[in-house]
Design a protein around this motif. Structure first.
Motif, mmCIF file in Angstrom:
data_model
loop_
_atom_site.group_PDB
_atom_site.id
_atom_site.type_symbol
_atom_site.label_atom_id
_atom_site.label_comp_id
_atom_site.label_asym_id
_atom_site.label_seq_id
_atom_site.Cartn_x
_atom_site.Cartn_y
_atom_site.Cartn_z
ATOM 1 N N SER A 22 0.789 -1.234 0.000
ATOM 2 C CA SER A 22 0.000 0.000 0.000
ATOM 3 C C SER A 22 0.821 1.284 0.000
ATOM 4 N N ILE A 23 2.089 1.212 0.428
ATOM 5 C CA ILE A 23 2.884 2.432 0.551
ATOM 6 C C ILE A 23 4.194 2.372 -0.230
ATOM 7 N N VAL A 24 5.042 1.387 0.076
ATOM 8 C CA VAL A 24 6.391 1.358 -0.499
ATOM 9 C C VAL A 24 6.382 1.175 -2.014
ATOM 10 N N ILE A 25 5.740 0.107 -2.507
ATOM 11 C CA ILE A 25 5.745 -0.167 -3.950
ATOM 12 C C ILE A 25 5.084 0.965 -4.749
ATOM 13 N N PRO A 26 3.869 1.424 -4.358
ATOM 14 C CA PRO A 26 3.273 2.540 -5.111
ATOM 15 C C PRO A 26 4.147 3.790 -5.102
ATOM 16 N N SER A 27 4.770 4.095 -3.973
ATOM 17 C CA SER A 27 5.612 5.297 -3.883
ATOM 18 C C SER A 27 6.820 5.202 -4.801
ATOM 19 N N VAL A 28 7.453 4.038 -4.840
ATOM 20 C CA VAL A 28 8.622 3.840 -5.706
ATOM 21 C C VAL A 28 8.226 3.990 -7.174
ATOM 22 N N LEU A 30 5.676 5.681 -8.418
ATOM 23 C CA LEU A 30 5.322 7.079 -8.701
ATOM 24 C C LEU A 30 6.550 7.970 -8.805
ATOM 25 N N MET A 31 7.519 7.749 -7.922
ATOM 26 C CA MET A 31 8.685 8.635 -7.880
ATOM 27 C C MET A 31 9.753 8.276 -8.902
ATOM 28 N N LYS A 32 9.869 6.993 -9.255
ATOM 29 C CA LYS A 32 10.971 6.555 -10.110
ATOM 30 C C LYS A 32 10.572 6.155 -11.532
ATOM 31 N N LEU A 33 9.296 5.820 -11.742
ATOM 32 C CA LEU A 33 8.913 5.268 -13.049
ATOM 33 C C LEU A 33 7.871 6.102 -13.783
ATOM 34 N N SER A 34 7.703 7.365 -13.376
ATOM 35 C CA SER A 34 6.688 8.216 -14.006
ATOM 36 C C SER A 34 7.204 8.996 -15.207
ATOM 37 N N GLY A 35 8.495 8.933 -15.461
ATOM 38 C CA GLY A 35 9.069 9.667 -16.590
ATOM 39 C C GLY A 35 8.700 9.041 -17.921
ATOM 40 N N GLU A 36 8.816 9.804 -18.987
ATOM 41 C CA GLU A 36 8.488 9.303 -20.322
ATOM 42 C C GLU A 36 9.406 8.152 -20.730
ATOM 43 N N HIS A 38 10.085 5.732 -18.923
ATOM 44 C CA HIS A 38 9.564 4.501 -18.311
ATOM 45 C C HIS A 38 8.090 4.322 -18.687
ATOM 46 N N PHE A 39 7.186 4.465 -17.718
ATOM 47 C CA PHE A 39 5.767 4.243 -18.012
ATOM 48 C C PHE A 39 5.027 5.510 -18.441
ATOM 49 N N GLY A 40 5.537 6.670 -18.034
ATOM 50 C CA GLY A 40 4.801 7.906 -18.271
ATOM 51 C C GLY A 40 3.881 8.178 -17.092
ATOM 52 N N PRO A 41 3.449 9.430 -16.898
ATOM 53 C CA PRO A 41 2.661 9.813 -15.719
ATOM 54 C C PRO A 41 1.368 9.019 -15.529
ATOM 55 N N HIS A 42 0.578 8.885 -16.591
ATOM 56 C CA HIS A 42 -0.724 8.226 -16.451
ATOM 57 C C HIS A 42 -0.590 6.736 -16.180
ATOM 58 N N GLN A 43 0.250 6.071 -16.965
ATOM 59 C CA GLN A 43 0.419 4.631 -16.800
ATOM 60 C C GLN A 43 1.049 4.303 -15.439
ATOM 61 N N ALA A 44 1.998 5.117 -15.016
ATOM 62 C CA ALA A 44 2.637 4.890 -13.718
ATOM 63 C C ALA A 44 1.627 5.071 -12.581
ATOM 64 N N LEU A 45 0.752 6.060 -12.719
ATOM 65 C CA LEU A 45 -0.273 6.292 -11.694
ATOM 66 C C LEU A 45 -1.225 5.111 -11.606
ATOM 67 N N VAL A 46 -1.667 4.620 -12.753
ATOM 68 C CA VAL A 46 -2.571 3.466 -12.778
ATOM 69 C C VAL A 46 -1.893 2.243 -12.154
ATOM 70 N N LEU A 47 -0.629 2.001 -12.528
ATOM 71 C CA LEU A 47 0.100 0.854 -12.000
ATOM 72 C C LEU A 47 0.299 0.975 -10.485
ATOM 73 N N ALA A 48 0.674 2.177 -10.028
ATOM 74 C CA ALA A 48 0.908 2.387 -8.598
ATOM 75 C C ALA A 48 -0.357 2.160 -7.784
ATOM 76 N N ASN A 187 3.089 12.981 -9.934
ATOM 77 C CA ASN A 187 3.251 11.605 -9.471
ATOM 78 C C ASN A 187 4.335 11.492 -8.412
ATOM 79 N N ALA A 188 5.467 12.165 -8.653
ATOM 80 C CA ALA A 188 6.572 12.111 -7.693
ATOM 81 C C ALA A 188 6.149 12.699 -6.350
ATOM 82 N N GLU A 189 5.397 13.802 -6.403
ATOM 83 C CA GLU A 189 4.930 14.427 -5.162
ATOM 84 C C GLU A 189 3.899 13.552 -4.461
ATOM 85 N N LEU A 190 3.060 12.882 -5.239
ATOM 86 C CA LEU A 190 2.082 11.961 -4.664
ATOM 87 C C LEU A 190 2.791 10.806 -3.964
#
Length: 240
Positions: A22-28, A30-36, A38-48, A187-190
């Motif tokens: 619920s915390i560690v994996i989603p945070s990682v 959002l902060m590390k894989l939201s860039g273009e 990697h997954f991009g903001p939307h896809q990373a948010l959905v995955l997290a 995403n990183a701030e979230l």
């Protein structure tokens, strides 16, 4: 009927798994894989959000924990996803973060006017305390009304913990999440907000919850004369 009860798995608290999923994996994510790259903001948010959402639904279905708070937790994840994917103003995230525990706090207060006060669901229940034995002793001593008054007081304390979480959630969200939704920065701030919320909000709330449980134990002990081992719930396996 007994076989049906045996077929339903008994829920066992798994704080480390809850923390990881619920915390560690989603945070990682959002902060590390939201860039273009990697997954991009939307896809990373959905995955997290898929991790806490999937875990919450799993617990609801497998352990049949269809209670108000569990359902509200799943709704909360949906709302976070909606705010990010629809690219709403970040202030809605702060409002959502404050609303969820605020609604629970109000529900706790409102439940005191019903036959099923939420404090019995959260703390004064057979999984935590030996309710049958306590009720029996209170009845014998004619202290049922006194205990109900103390239980009402504990209910106000319990509602207070949720209102504390509501205020802190709002302040933390406003402090950390300032970028437009749907961006890598959002995403990183979230993700940072999720990590910060645990030590700043969850742990103090947990301590307050333990203090309320101690207050209940002290009240029960004083009114019934029962010892700690007689008050606390008995694991069915211990009876064998």
């Amino acid at each position: 009927m007994n076989e049906a009860l045996r077929d339903t798995p008994q829920h066992k608290p798994r704080p480390m798994v809850d923390l990881l999923v619920s915390i560690v994996i989603p945070s990682v994510i959002l902060m590390k894989l939201s860039g273009e790259a990697h997954f991009g903001p939307h896809q990373a948010l959905v995955l997290a959000l898929a991790f806490p959402l999937g875990w919450g639904l799993f617990e609801l279905i497998r352990y049949r924990k269809y209670n108000f708070i569990a359902v509200l937790g799943v709704i909360s994840v949906f709302l976070t996803g909606g705010i990010g994917l629809l690219e709403l103003d970040p202030q809605w995230l702060a409002i959502k973060e404050a609303t969820v525990p605020g609604v629970i706090g109000l529900a706790v207060l409102f439940s005191t006017r019903t036959r099923y006060p939420l404090i019995r669901t959260l703390l004064y229940n057979e999984k935590v305390l030996n309710v049958h034995r306590v009720d029996e002793r209170l009845q014998e001593r004619g202290l049922r009304e006194v205990f109900e008054q103390r239980l009402l007081k504990a209910t106000y304390f319990l509602a207070g913990t949720f209102f504390f979480s509501s205020i802190m959630n709002y302040l933390v969200a406003k402090w950390i999440v300032v970028s437009p939704a749907g961006t890598e920065a959002f995403n990183a701030e979230l993700g940072r907000m999720t990590l910060v919320s645990y030590p700043m909000i969850a742990i103090p709330s947990m301590i307050m919850m333990m203090a309320i449980l101690f207050y209940l134990w002290r009240t029960i002990h004083g009114l019934t004369g029962l010892k700690m081992e007689e008050i606390m719930a008995v694991n069915p396996a211990d009876k064998r």
